[in-house]
Motif scaffolding. Structure first.
Motif, PDB file in Angstrom:
ATOM      1  N   LEU A 119       0.830  -1.201   0.000  1.00  0.00           N
ATOM      2  CA  LEU A 119       0.000   0.000   0.000  1.00  0.00           C
ATOM      3  C   LEU A 119       0.867   1.254   0.000  1.00  0.00           C
ATOM      4  CD1 LEU A 119      -2.706  -0.935   2.681  1.00  0.00           C
ATOM      5  CD2 LEU A 119      -2.929  -1.043   0.187  1.00  0.00           C
ATOM      6  N   GLN A 120       0.394   2.285  -0.699  1.00  0.00           N
ATOM      7  CA  GLN A 120       1.076   3.574  -0.702  1.00  0.00           C
ATOM      8  C   GLN A 120       0.675   4.439   0.485  1.00  0.00           C
ATOM      9  OE1 GLN A 120       3.524   4.324  -3.023  1.00  0.00           O
ATOM     10  NE2 GLN A 120       3.190   2.148  -3.477  1.00  0.00           N
ATOM     11  N   GLY A 121      -0.492   4.206   1.028  1.00  0.00           N
ATOM     12  CA  GLY A 121      -0.974   4.946   2.182  1.00  0.00           C
ATOM     13  C   GLY A 121      -1.615   3.988   3.169  1.00  0.00           C
ATOM     14  N   SER A 122      -2.559   4.474   3.949  1.00  0.00           N
ATOM     15  CA  SER A 122      -3.278   3.614   4.885  1.00  0.00           C
ATOM     16  C   SER A 122      -4.295   2.770   4.114  1.00  0.00           C
ATOM     17  CB  SER A 122      -4.008   4.459   5.930  1.00  0.00           C
ATOM     18  OG  SER A 122      -5.095   5.153   5.329  1.00  0.00           O
ATOM     19  N   PRO A 123      -4.786   1.679   4.726  1.00  0.00           N
ATOM     20  CA  PRO A 123      -5.821   0.892   4.051  1.00  0.00           C
ATOM     21  C   PRO A 123      -7.029   1.730   3.633  1.00  0.00           C
ATOM     22  CG  PRO A 123      -4.923  -0.367   5.867  1.00  0.00           C
ATOM     23  CD  PRO A 123      -4.320   1.011   5.959  1.00  0.00           C
ATOM     24  N   GLU A 124      -7.480   2.637   4.495  1.00  0.00           N
ATOM     25  CA  GLU A 124      -8.649   3.447   4.145  1.00  0.00           C
ATOM     26  C   GLU A 124      -8.330   4.404   3.006  1.00  0.00           C
ATOM     27  OE1 GLU A 124     -11.600   6.791   6.083  1.00  0.00           O
ATOM     28  OE2 GLU A 124     -11.001   5.093   7.332  1.00  0.00           O
ATOM     29  N   GLN A 125      -7.133   4.989   3.018  1.00  0.00           N
ATOM     30  CA  GLN A 125      -6.757   5.902   1.932  1.00  0.00           C
ATOM     31  C   GLN A 125      -6.727   5.175   0.585  1.00  0.00           C
ATOM     32  OE1 GLN A 125      -3.019   7.222   3.585  1.00  0.00           O
ATOM     33  NE2 GLN A 125      -3.857   9.228   4.137  1.00  0.00           N
ATOM     34  N   GLU A 126      -6.166   3.968   0.596  1.00  0.00           N
ATOM     35  CA  GLU A 126      -6.084   3.223  -0.655  1.00  0.00           C
ATOM     36  C   GLU A 126      -7.462   2.772  -1.125  1.00  0.00           C
ATOM     37  OE1 GLU A 126      -4.181   1.331  -3.987  1.00  0.00           O
ATOM     38  OE2 GLU A 126      -3.885   3.095  -2.717  1.00  0.00           O
ATOM     39  N   ALA A 127      -8.322   2.374  -0.171  1.00  0.00           N
ATOM     40  CA  ALA A 127      -9.688   1.999  -0.531  1.00  0.00           C
ATOM     41  C   ALA A 127     -10.426   3.188  -1.140  1.00  0.00           C
ATOM     42  CB  ALA A 127     -10.427   1.474   0.692  1.00  0.00           C
ATOM     43  N   ARG A 128     -10.276   4.350  -0.538  1.00  0.00           N
ATOM     44  CA  ARG A 128     -10.925   5.543  -1.075  1.00  0.00           C
ATOM     45  C   ARG A 128     -10.412   5.883  -2.480  1.00  0.00           C
ATOM     46  NH1 ARG A 128     -13.784   8.941   2.251  1.00  0.00           N
ATOM     47  NH2 ARG A 128     -13.907   8.340   4.452  1.00  0.00           N
ATOM     48  N   ARG A 129      -9.102   5.752  -2.673  1.00  0.00           N
ATOM     49  CA  ARG A 129      -8.537   6.053  -3.984  1.00  0.00           C
ATOM     50  C   ARG A 129      -9.105   5.122  -5.048  1.00  0.00           C
ATOM     51  NH1 ARG A 129      -5.206   4.366  -7.700  1.00  0.00           N
ATOM     52  NH2 ARG A 129      -4.705   2.436  -6.612  1.00  0.00           N
ATOM     53  N   LEU A 130      -9.106   3.823  -4.759  1.00  0.00           N
ATOM     54  CA  LEU A 130      -9.610   2.858  -5.729  1.00  0.00           C
ATOM     55  C   LEU A 130     -11.087   3.097  -6.043  1.00  0.00           C
ATOM     56  CD1 LEU A 130      -7.900  -0.389  -4.437  1.00  0.00           C
ATOM     57  CD2 LEU A 130      -7.649   0.564  -6.737  1.00  0.00           C
ATOM     58  N   LEU A 131     -11.873   3.324  -5.023  1.00  0.00           N
ATOM     59  CA  LEU A 131     -13.304   3.534  -5.230  1.00  0.00           C
ATOM     60  C   LEU A 131     -13.562   4.803  -6.038  1.00  0.00           C
ATOM     61  CD1 LEU A 131     -14.408   2.414  -1.684  1.00  0.00           C
ATOM     62  CD2 LEU A 131     -15.054   1.283  -3.815  1.00  0.00           C
ATOM     63  N   ALA A 132     -12.740   5.835  -5.818  1.00  0.00           N
ATOM     64  CA  ALA A 132     -12.871   7.056  -6.622  1.00  0.00           C
ATOM     65  C   ALA A 132     -12.484   6.780  -8.075  1.00  0.00           C
ATOM     66  CB  ALA A 132     -11.991   8.160  -6.034  1.00  0.00           C
ATOM     67  N   GLU A 133     -11.396   6.022  -8.278  1.00  0.00           N
ATOM     68  CA  GLU A 133     -10.976   5.671  -9.637  1.00  0.00           C
ATOM     69  C   GLU A 133     -12.059   4.862 -10.356  1.00  0.00           C
ATOM     70  OE1 GLU A 133      -8.357   6.545 -11.300  1.00  0.00           O
ATOM     71  OE2 GLU A 133      -6.931   7.279  -9.808  1.00  0.00           O
ATOM     72  N   LEU A 134     -12.760   4.030  -9.597  1.00  0.00           N
ATOM     73  CA  LEU A 134     -13.821   3.198 -10.166  1.00  0.00           C
ATOM     74  C   LEU A 134     -15.175   3.903 -10.178  1.00  0.00           C
ATOM     75  CD1 LEU A 134     -12.702  -0.130  -8.512  1.00  0.00           C
ATOM     76  CD2 LEU A 134     -12.725   0.319 -10.959  1.00  0.00           C
ATOM     77  N   GLN A 135     -15.135   5.202  -9.863  1.00  0.00           N
ATOM     78  CA  GLN A 135     -16.291   6.092  -9.999  1.00  0.00           C
ATOM     79  C   GLN A 135     -17.447   5.727  -9.074  1.00  0.00           C
ATOM     80  OE1 GLN A 135     -17.238   6.484 -14.189  1.00  0.00           O
ATOM     81  NE2 GLN A 135     -15.189   7.171 -14.712  1.00  0.00           N
ATOM     82  N   LEU A 136     -17.132   5.333  -7.850  1.00  0.00           N
ATOM     83  CA  LEU A 136     -18.178   5.156  -6.844  1.00  0.00           C
ATOM     84  C   LEU A 136     -18.342   6.480  -6.096  1.00  0.00           C
ATOM     85  CD1 LEU A 136     -19.922   2.697  -5.725  1.00  0.00           C
ATOM     86  CD2 LEU A 136     -18.485   2.919  -3.708  1.00  0.00           C
ATOM     87  N   PRO A 137     -19.556   6.985  -5.949  1.00  0.00           N
ATOM     88  CA  PRO A 137     -19.753   8.270  -5.279  1.00  0.00           C
ATOM     89  C   PRO A 137     -19.236   8.256  -3.842  1.00  0.00           C
ATOM     90  CG  PRO A 137     -21.756   7.568  -6.403  1.00  0.00           C
ATOM     91  CD  PRO A 137     -20.816   6.403  -6.441  1.00  0.00           C
ATOM     92  N   ALA A 138     -18.616   9.354  -3.423  1.00  0.00           N
ATOM     93  CA  ALA A 138     -18.033   9.435  -2.084  1.00  0.00           C
ATOM     94  C   ALA A 138     -19.077   9.235  -0.996  1.00  0.00           C
ATOM     95  CB  ALA A 138     -17.331  10.780  -1.909  1.00  0.00           C
ATOM     96  N   GLU A 139     -20.314   9.666  -1.261  1.00  0.00           N
ATOM     97  CA  GLU A 139     -21.359   9.543  -0.236  1.00  0.00           C
ATOM     98  C   GLU A 139     -21.760   8.100   0.028  1.00  0.00           C
ATOM     99  OE1 GLU A 139     -23.433  10.782  -4.146  1.00  0.00           O
ATOM    100  OE2 GLU A 139     -21.601  11.294  -3.022  1.00  0.00           O
TER     101      GLU A 139
END
Length: 229
Positions: A119-139
């Motif tokens: 991982l480049q960051g924390s597990p939550e940071q990486e999960a957020r990055r991937l989900l954003a890349e895969l176009q899942l809404p932040a909400e």
């Protein structure tokens, strides 16, 4: 020359008391490939994926994944190898329905120190990055996953498979519940993320509309000497 991620030689598999389901003379999949495997029911697609993941072992022949002959490993060692090196997108997604989106994605790191180390960051940071890349809404990130649409659940399943940069990603008919436009868009996103991480992708489907999206297509019925017609 690129390294072989999968190397199969004279591989045979049968369930106890039955004729062989798979009889593959040879199959090589190189690092970074995007490979589409097709074939009708009975041609051994699901069995092949189970062998690649180390869930089953062959009765005969050689199967090496990332240079490791899987048959030489104990069941526990195969489990560890799978957790460290593979990301798997299931047809039915197999998400944990009452956990949040973020918890579903980071659950893939629970049994793998190797994925956590990549991982480049924390597990939550990486999960957020991937989900954003895969176009899942932040909400949607803190919602229970059962509250999401099928298309959103698909993206969560992909992020869970991709977190920790596994060298090999396997997708088993993950687009079967989507319409054609959404399938193509999802595969484009999956390609992009695999390219960023350097992951090899093996995608199994019976959908002919997806074939043109892949640089390499293999018909398992033609490769398999014991395929059921």
């Amino acid at each position: 020359m690129k390294k072989a991620v999968v190397e199969i030689r004279d591989l045979a598999f049968s369930w106890p008391g039955n004729e062989p389901v798979l009889d593959l003379p040879a199959l090589t999949i190189s690092q970074g490939e995007r490979m589409f495997i097709k074939g009708p029911s009975g041609s051994g697609k699901s069995t092949l994926l189970g062998l690649l993941a180390g869930i089953q072992t062959a009765n005969h022949g050689t199967l090496e994944v990332l240079g490791q002959p899987l048959a030489q490993l104990s069941g526990r060692a195969r489990d560890h190898f799978r957790a460290a090196n593979l990301g798997y997108i299931f047809q039915q997604f197999n998400l944990l329905p009452f956990l949040s989106v973020l918890d579903n994605v980071t659950a893939a790191l629970t049994f793998s120190s190797e994925k956590r180390a990549r991982l480049q960051g924390s597990p939550e940071q990486e999960a957020r990055r991937l989900l954003a890349e895969l176009q899942l809404p932040a909400e949607a990130l803190h919602r229970p996953v059962h509250a999401l649409s099928i298309g959103q659940q698909q993206r969560v399943a992909a992020a869970r498979a991709l977190i920790g940069s596994p060298p090999l990603v396997i997708a088993d008919e993950p687009t079967s519940a989507l319409d054609t436009d959404n399938r193509a868009a999802f595969i484009k996103l999956l390609f992009e993320e695999c390219d960023k991480q350097g992951s090899t992708l093996i995608f199994v489907s019976h959908d002919p509309y997806l074939e043109p999206l892949f640089p390499r297509v293999e018909n398992l019925q033609q490769l398999n000497r014991r395929a059921i017609c």
